[in-house]
Design a protein around this motif. Sequence first.
Motif, short mmCIF file in Angstrom:
data_model
loop_
_atom_site.label_atom_id
_atom_site.label_comp_id
_atom_site.label_asym_id
_atom_site.label_seq_id
_atom_site.Cartn_x
_atom_site.Cartn_y
_atom_site.Cartn_z
N ARG A 44 7.52 7.95 -1.45
CA ARG A 44 5.94 8.44 -0.99
C ARG A 44 5.10 7.16 -0.53
N GLY A 45 4.20 7.54 0.41
CA GLY A 45 3.69 6.53 1.10
C GLY A 45 2.43 6.95 1.78
N VAL A 46 1.76 6.06 2.34
CA VAL A 46 0.55 6.19 2.95
C VAL A 46 0.53 5.45 4.49
N ILE A 47 -0.25 6.03 5.32
CA ILE A 47 -0.69 5.45 6.78
C ILE A 47 -2.08 5.23 6.89
N PHE A 48 -2.47 4.13 7.46
CA PHE A 48 -3.70 3.85 7.57
C PHE A 48 -4.14 4.09 9.05
N VAL A 49 -5.31 4.78 9.12
CA VAL A 49 -5.96 5.21 10.49
C VAL A 49 -6.88 3.94 10.95
N ARG A 50 -7.48 3.50 10.03
CA ARG A 50 -8.23 2.12 10.11
C ARG A 50 -8.69 1.67 8.90
N GLU A 51 -8.71 0.08 8.75
CA GLU A 51 -9.04 -0.46 7.50
C GLU A 51 -10.23 -1.50 7.89
N ILE A 52 -11.35 -1.11 7.02
CA ILE A 52 -12.35 -2.45 7.40
C ILE A 52 -12.47 -3.09 6.31
N VAL A 53 -12.79 -4.75 6.98
CA VAL A 53 -13.07 -5.66 5.67
C VAL A 53 -14.07 -6.54 6.39
N PRO A 54 -14.60 -7.41 5.56
CA PRO A 54 -15.95 -8.00 5.89
C PRO A 54 -15.53 -9.30 6.69
N ARG A 55 -14.31 -9.52 6.64
CA ARG A 55 -14.15 -11.28 7.33
C ARG A 55 -13.26 -11.08 8.39
N ALA A 92 -11.11 -13.49 9.59
CA ALA A 92 -9.97 -14.15 8.99
C ALA A 92 -8.79 -13.04 8.10
N ILE A 93 -9.45 -12.34 7.44
CA ILE A 93 -8.73 -11.21 6.59
C ILE A 93 -8.11 -10.13 7.71
N ALA A 94 -8.75 -9.73 8.47
CA ALA A 94 -8.53 -8.68 9.44
C ALA A 94 -7.28 -9.26 10.25
N SER A 95 -7.33 -10.46 10.80
CA SER A 95 -6.34 -11.14 11.60
C SER A 95 -4.84 -11.28 10.97
N LEU A 96 -5.21 -11.90 9.66
CA LEU A 96 -3.88 -11.93 8.72
C LEU A 96 -3.40 -10.70 8.51
N ALA A 97 -4.11 -9.85 8.01
CA ALA A 97 -3.36 -8.39 7.99
C ALA A 97 -2.67 -7.69 9.13
N ARG A 98 -3.31 -7.84 10.16
CA ARG A 98 -2.82 -7.46 11.39
C ARG A 98 -1.30 -8.23 11.87
N GLY A 99 -1.34 -9.38 11.44
CA GLY A 99 -0.29 -10.22 11.72
C GLY A 99 0.86 -10.10 10.77
N LEU A 100 0.52 -9.75 9.46
CA LEU A 100 1.47 -9.59 8.51
C LEU A 100 2.07 -8.17 8.36
N TYR A 101 1.38 -7.08 8.63
CA TYR A 101 1.76 -5.89 8.61
C TYR A 101 1.33 -4.75 9.83
N ASN A 102 0.66 -5.53 10.77
CA ASN A 102 0.55 -4.95 12.14
C ASN A 102 -0.34 -3.70 11.80
N GLU A 103 -1.17 -3.76 10.72
CA GLU A 103 -2.19 -2.70 10.32
C GLU A 103 -3.46 -2.87 11.08
N PRO A 104 -4.06 -1.62 11.27
CA PRO A 104 -5.22 -1.46 12.24
C PRO A 104 -6.55 -1.89 11.39
#
Length: 240
Positions: free
Chosen positions: A72-83, A85-97
Amino acid sequence: MVNYVMDPAVLRPLVPRGVELDLWQGEALVSMVGFLFLDTRVLGVPIPFHRDFEEVNLRFYVRRETPEGWRRGVIFVREIVPRWAIASLARGLYNEPYLACPMRHHLTAGTCEYGWHFAGRWNSLSAEFRGEPVLLGEGSAEEFIFEHYWGYTRLRDGSTAEYQVEHPRWRAWTAENPRLEGDMTALYGAEFAQALGRAPVSAFLAEGSAISVRKGAGVRGGGGGTSNIERPTVSTSSRS
């Protein structure tokens, strides 16, 4: 975590290959979730000025059948973070939005609020709580919402990635007077904004715990193959 009923027809185009919607009592749910990440490490290494931060995400629930049973899992429609660099790292590691926006949070003995600045205004997710948290009841709505330990995302080539999220069972409060304020159309589109504009079906506040997010692996075939899940890529503690 503030939860809303959503038309399954809106969600199905977002479901990657090999997984299916996971319904609660026949209904598809989406959740607006606010997190406070603390002492975050990537591959065991703390990144200066990027260890403690807020996140607000919109997610929905899926499942995948494997020889060992349902995951059982989740899919993210969008994830908001304040920096950025965090957004770029997460997109690179997991291809998350991921999206980077100015953010803030406010926590007192009886209220919790997360805010993010987008499209020229502050938006917020908040609720009130009282008493002591309790362990999630077996078969409860709280258990369904919280007990999804896998993440799924569609990769750029159309295949599906799966990653594991590890944390102990949380204790939670039933939240009161949940509020979602802001321009949800600008952030998520008209169909999601319509669902998020209705009264939520439930709201919870969890005390959080240590969390490990493991490196992802591909889902093979139509959903019956297993994945190799490696050592934690990201570890953190959280309050949600």
